[in-house]
Design an enzyme around this catalytic site. Sequence first.
Site, PDB file in Angstrom:
ATOM      1  CB  CYS A  12      -0.873   0.069   1.133  1.00  0.00           C
ATOM      2  SG  CYS A  12      -0.043   0.192   2.783  1.00  0.00           S
TER       3      CYS A  12
ATOM      4  CB  CYS B  74      -3.472  -0.567   9.124  1.00  0.00           C
ATOM      5  SG  CYS B  74      -4.463  -0.692   7.523  1.00  0.00           S
TER       6      CYS B  74
HETATM    7 FE1  FES Z   1      -1.549   0.233   4.284  1.00  0.00          FE
HETATM    8 FE2  FES Z   1      -3.347   0.936   5.964  1.00  0.00          FE
HETATM    9  S1  FES Z   1      -3.646   0.686   3.725  1.00  0.00           S
HETATM   10  S2  FES Z   1      -1.333   0.524   6.481  1.00  0.00           S
END
Ligand code: FES
Length: 145
Positions: A37, A106
């Site tokens: 991400c 996360c």
């Molecule tokens: Fe990557 Fe939350 S989407 S840490």
Amino acid sequence: MADLPYSEKVMDHFLHPRNVGEIPDASGIGNVGNPICGDVMRMYIKIQSNVIVDAKFKTFGCGAAISTSSMVTEMVKGKTIEDALKISNKAVAEALGGLPPIKMHCSVLAEEALRAALRDYYQRAGLDAPEELKNEPKHTHEHEG
Ligand code: FES
């Protein structure tokens, strides 16, 4: 913001994050990132006589990453290193009233940032780190969904 799958606590820590910033004379700094991400987290801790007396963070990431960083810095303050090491990503998520499964990674980032900061502390101090810090970090690579 209707129908968001986030608890009130998650929203509170996202909108009013605690302990944002840096500690100039930090005892340890942990930098972690999730390559999928692209979110990155930096955690600063100040340690005196084996107790974490202060913790701050800077997170460039999603709302759940900000909330979990905020919560983990709140949770570690005043704790001994041994007790701080017992804080799992699950415990952070639970303290926030839960996270949607797709956002659990996360909270892993927050746990890893803390562990990286502790590892850095031992390295700077020239001390032998406890066994549980020597293990390879968990994989934050997989994104669920
Ligand atoms: Fe990557 Fe939350 S989407 S840490």
